[in-house]
Design a protein around this motif. Sequence first.
Motif, PDB file in Angstrom:
ATOM      1  N   ALA A  66       0.836  -1.204   0.000  1.00 43.22           N
ATOM      2  CA  ALA A  66       0.000   0.000   0.000  1.00 43.22           C
ATOM      3  C   ALA A  66       0.870   1.252   0.000  1.00 43.22           C
ATOM      4  CB  ALA A  66      -0.923  -0.009   1.209  1.00 43.22           C
ATOM      5  N   GLY A  67       0.484   2.238  -0.795  1.00 43.72           N
ATOM      6  CA  GLY A  67       1.233   3.486  -0.900  1.00 43.72           C
ATOM      7  C   GLY A  67       1.119   4.067  -2.296  1.00 43.72           C
ATOM      8  N   VAL A  68       1.991   5.020  -2.598  1.00 40.20           N
ATOM      9  CA  VAL A  68       1.991   5.687  -3.907  1.00 40.20           C
ATOM     10  C   VAL A  68       3.355   5.513  -4.552  1.00 40.20           C
ATOM     11  CG1 VAL A  68       1.736   7.877  -5.130  1.00 40.20           C
ATOM     12  CG2 VAL A  68       0.273   7.374  -3.164  1.00 40.20           C
ATOM     13  N   VAL A  69       3.345   5.132  -5.829  1.00 34.58           N
ATOM     14  CA  VAL A  69       4.566   4.990  -6.622  1.00 34.58           C
ATOM     15  C   VAL A  69       4.496   6.018  -7.746  1.00 34.58           C
ATOM     16  CG1 VAL A  69       5.946   3.435  -8.054  1.00 34.58           C
ATOM     17  CG2 VAL A  69       4.681   2.527  -6.088  1.00 34.58           C
ATOM     18  N   ASN A  70       5.564   6.778  -7.902  1.00 37.40           N
ATOM     19  CA  ASN A  70       5.634   7.789  -8.961  1.00 37.40           C
ATOM     20  C   ASN A  70       6.495   7.270 -10.110  1.00 37.40           C
ATOM     21  OD1 ASN A  70       4.312   9.924  -7.389  1.00 37.40           O
ATOM     22  ND2 ASN A  70       6.152   9.811  -6.136  1.00 37.40           N
ATOM     23  N   TYR A  71       5.955   7.349 -11.313  1.00 42.45           N
ATOM     24  CA  TYR A  71       6.725   6.974 -12.504  1.00 42.45           C
ATOM     25  C   TYR A  71       6.939   8.215 -13.367  1.00 42.45           C
ATOM     26  CZ  TYR A  71       6.286   1.942 -11.758  1.00 42.45           C
ATOM     27  OH  TYR A  71       6.397   0.669 -11.255  1.00 42.45           O
ATOM     28  N   SER A  72       8.125   8.293 -13.930  1.00 42.74           N
ATOM     29  CA  SER A  72       8.388   9.325 -14.932  1.00 42.74           C
ATOM     30  C   SER A  72       9.171   8.693 -16.068  1.00 42.74           C
ATOM     31  CB  SER A  72       9.159  10.513 -14.338  1.00 42.74           C
ATOM     32  OG  SER A  72      10.442  10.118 -13.924  1.00 42.74           O
ATOM     33  N   TYR A  73       8.904   9.169 -17.253  1.00 37.29           N
ATOM     34  CA  TYR A  73       9.603   8.708 -18.459  1.00 37.29           C
ATOM     35  C   TYR A  73      10.074   9.972 -19.141  1.00 37.29           C
ATOM     36  CZ  TYR A  73      10.376   5.987 -22.769  1.00 37.29           C
ATOM     37  OH  TYR A  73      10.924   5.369 -23.868  1.00 37.29           O
ATOM     38  N   ASN A  74      11.386  10.126 -19.267  1.00 41.80           N
ATOM     39  CA  ASN A  74      11.857  11.399 -19.811  1.00 41.80           C
ATOM     40  C   ASN A  74      13.086  11.260 -20.694  1.00 41.80           C
ATOM     41  OD1 ASN A  74      14.194  11.505 -18.124  1.00 41.80           O
ATOM     42  ND2 ASN A  74      12.918  12.201 -16.449  1.00 41.80           N
ATOM     43  N   THR A  75      13.335  12.347 -21.398  1.00 39.15           N
ATOM     44  CA  THR A  75      14.512  12.466 -22.248  1.00 39.15           C
ATOM     45  C   THR A  75      15.055  13.881 -22.115  1.00 39.15           C
ATOM     46  OG1 THR A  75      15.388  12.324 -24.502  1.00 39.15           O
ATOM     47  CG2 THR A  75      13.119  13.103 -24.287  1.00 39.15           C
ATOM     48  N   SER A  76      16.363  13.998 -22.187  1.00 38.83           N
ATOM     49  CA  SER A  76      16.965  15.340 -22.202  1.00 38.83           C
ATOM     50  C   SER A  76      17.024  15.888 -23.617  1.00 38.83           C
ATOM     51  CB  SER A  76      18.360  15.309 -21.569  1.00 38.83           C
ATOM     52  OG  SER A  76      19.182  14.377 -22.256  1.00 38.83           O
ATOM     53  N   GLY A  77      16.511  15.101 -24.577  1.00 39.23           N
ATOM     54  CA  GLY A  77      16.476  15.549 -25.968  1.00 39.23           C
ATOM     55  C   GLY A  77      17.814  15.357 -26.654  1.00 39.23           C
ATOM     56  N   ASN A  78      17.948  15.969 -27.795  1.00 37.94           N
ATOM     57  CA  ASN A  78      19.206  15.953 -28.547  1.00 37.94           C
ATOM     58  C   ASN A  78      19.263  17.224 -29.386  1.00 37.94           C
ATOM     59  OD1 ASN A  78      17.561  15.515 -30.799  1.00 37.94           O
ATOM     60  ND2 ASN A  78      18.202  13.405 -31.112  1.00 37.94           N
ATOM     61  N   GLU A  79      20.128  17.256 -30.360  1.00 39.07           N
ATOM     62  CA  GLU A  79      20.286  18.448 -31.189  1.00 39.07           C
ATOM     63  C   GLU A  79      18.968  18.879 -31.840  1.00 39.07           C
ATOM     64  OE1 GLU A  79      23.338  19.836 -34.684  1.00 39.07           O
ATOM     65  OE2 GLU A  79      22.466  17.833 -34.878  1.00 39.07           O
ATOM     66  N   ASN A  80      18.167  17.894 -32.244  1.00 41.18           N
ATOM     67  CA  ASN A  80      16.976  18.193 -33.034  1.00 41.18           C
ATOM     68  C   ASN A  80      15.663  18.180 -32.262  1.00 41.18           C
ATOM     69  OD1 ASN A  80      18.498  18.444 -35.430  1.00 41.18           O
ATOM     70  ND2 ASN A  80      18.576  16.230 -35.592  1.00 41.18           N
ATOM     71  N   TYR A  81      15.626  17.471 -31.144  1.00 46.10           N
ATOM     72  CA  TYR A  81      14.390  17.346 -30.369  1.00 46.10           C
ATOM     73  C   TYR A  81      14.591  17.855 -28.954  1.00 46.10           C
ATOM     74  CZ  TYR A  81      12.179  14.677 -34.068  1.00 46.10           C
ATOM     75  OH  TYR A  81      11.616  14.307 -35.262  1.00 46.10           O
ATOM     76  N   SER A  82      13.599  18.546 -28.434  1.00 50.02           N
ATOM     77  CA  SER A  82      13.664  19.127 -27.094  1.00 50.02           C
ATOM     78  C   SER A  82      13.524  18.052 -26.026  1.00 50.02           C
ATOM     79  CB  SER A  82      12.549  20.159 -26.920  1.00 50.02           C
ATOM     80  OG  SER A  82      11.296  19.507 -26.980  1.00 50.02           O
ATOM     81  N   SER A  83      13.836  18.435 -24.804  1.00 49.51           N
ATOM     82  CA  SER A  83      13.613  17.539 -23.668  1.00 49.51           C
ATOM     83  C   SER A  83      12.109  17.379 -23.465  1.00 49.51           C
ATOM     84  CB  SER A  83      14.261  18.108 -22.413  1.00 49.51           C
ATOM     85  OG  SER A  83      13.692  19.364 -22.098  1.00 49.51           O
ATOM     86  N   ALA A  84      11.728  16.266 -22.833  1.00 46.85           N
ATOM     87  CA  ALA A  84      10.307  16.018 -22.574  1.00 46.85           C
ATOM     88  C   ALA A  84      10.193  15.022 -21.434  1.00 46.85           C
ATOM     89  CB  ALA A  84       9.610  15.479 -23.821  1.00 46.85           C
ATOM     90  N   SER A  85       9.044  15.054 -20.758  1.00 47.96           N
ATOM     91  CA  SER A  85       8.817  14.153 -19.643  1.00 47.96           C
ATOM     92  C   SER A  85       7.330  13.845 -19.519  1.00 47.96           C
ATOM     93  CB  SER A  85       9.329  14.789 -18.349  1.00 47.96           C
ATOM     94  OG  SER A  85       9.224  13.896 -17.276  1.00 47.96           O
ATOM     95  N   LYS A  86       7.038  12.615 -19.133  1.00 45.33           N
ATOM     96  CA  LYS A  86       5.662  12.220 -18.816  1.00 45.33           C
ATOM     97  C   LYS A  86       5.665  11.629 -17.414  1.00 45.33           C
ATOM     98  CE  LYS A  86       3.633  11.902 -23.310  1.00 45.33           C
ATOM     99  NZ  LYS A  86       2.665  11.221 -24.152  1.00 45.33           N
ATOM    100  N   LEU A  87       4.644  11.954 -16.644  1.00 47.59           N
ATOM    101  CA  LEU A  87       4.547  11.523 -15.254  1.00 47.59           C
ATOM    102  C   LEU A  87       3.194  10.868 -15.005  1.00 47.59           C
ATOM    103  CD1 LEU A  87       5.725  14.904 -13.712  1.00 47.59           C
ATOM    104  CD2 LEU A  87       7.156  12.921 -14.118  1.00 47.59           C
ATOM    105  N   ILE A  88       3.203   9.746 -14.271  1.00 38.75           N
ATOM    106  CA  ILE A  88       1.960   9.133 -13.810  1.00 38.75           C
ATOM    107  C   ILE A  88       2.206   8.515 -12.437  1.00 38.75           C
ATOM    108  CG2 ILE A  88       0.858   8.711 -16.039  1.00 38.75           C
ATOM    109  CD1 ILE A  88       1.856   5.911 -16.029  1.00 38.75           C
ATOM    110  N   ASN A  89       1.138   8.385 -11.668  1.00 39.87           N
ATOM    111  CA  ASN A  89       1.226   7.820 -10.316  1.00 39.87           C
ATOM    112  C   ASN A  89       0.438   6.531 -10.243  1.00 39.87           C
ATOM    113  OD1 ASN A  89       2.708  10.025  -9.299  1.00 39.87           O
ATOM    114  ND2 ASN A  89       0.818  11.186  -9.065  1.00 39.87           N
ATOM    115  N   LEU A  90       0.952   5.637  -9.414  1.00 37.84           N
ATOM    116  CA  LEU A  90       0.257   4.384  -9.126  1.00 37.84           C
ATOM    117  C   LEU A  90      -0.047   4.388  -7.632  1.00 37.84           C
ATOM    118  CD1 LEU A  90      -0.735   1.517  -9.744  1.00 37.84           C
ATOM    119  CD2 LEU A  90       1.625   0.726  -9.400  1.00 37.84           C
TER     120      LEU A  90
END
Length: 195
Positions: A164-188
């Motif tokens: 029992a409790g809360v788990v935080n997930y994040s999926y991210n990238t710092s990007g590269n020369e052509n694509y910006s950084s991005a992140s997605k977050l969800i909780n369980l």
Amino acid sequence: PVVNRFAFVNKGNVTLSLTASPGNTTYTTATTTTCSFTAIPSEDITVNLYRNDSLVNPENNTAIVRAAKTYQFVCNNSATQNYSTNSSTLILIVSQNTSTSQFMNLTINGTEASQTFTYPQTSNATGNFNTSVFGNQVITFTLFRNQTSIGTTNPVSDLAQFGAGVVNYSYNTSGNENYSSASKLINLTINKANN
């Protein structure tokens, strides 16, 4: 008496045109850079296109998807008997693509949203990205659980059973020369089992 008359004729200048269409843009949009001159009868004039000091004549009037950065183009002509060398300069800015998050997914048991389970239900958090978008580019996406790295494969999963409790997930990238950084977050959220 003999009168000598001299006429001095200065060389003319060639009218050059240097354009980039569509102009400043974002990565994945092709640009066409054109170096040309106004036609001059009976003159053998050659124009050259340079990009960041490199001769790139094959790129002249050709649509090209360029990496995100600033480019300096120079269009110049060769001198002839009647015309001087002339040049024109153009700065083209290709910006990073900021739609990175549209090409990545973070799910829990196949749903891209926070979830609530009851113990002892298992969960499968999965991060993945669209490989066809990024092609051979070097870009890293990482799945984290409560700030601990789970991995960087594509896809990457965390199959687990939590108390029992809360788990935080994040999926991210710092990007590269052509694509910006991005992140997605969800909780369980895991609720206690019903007795």
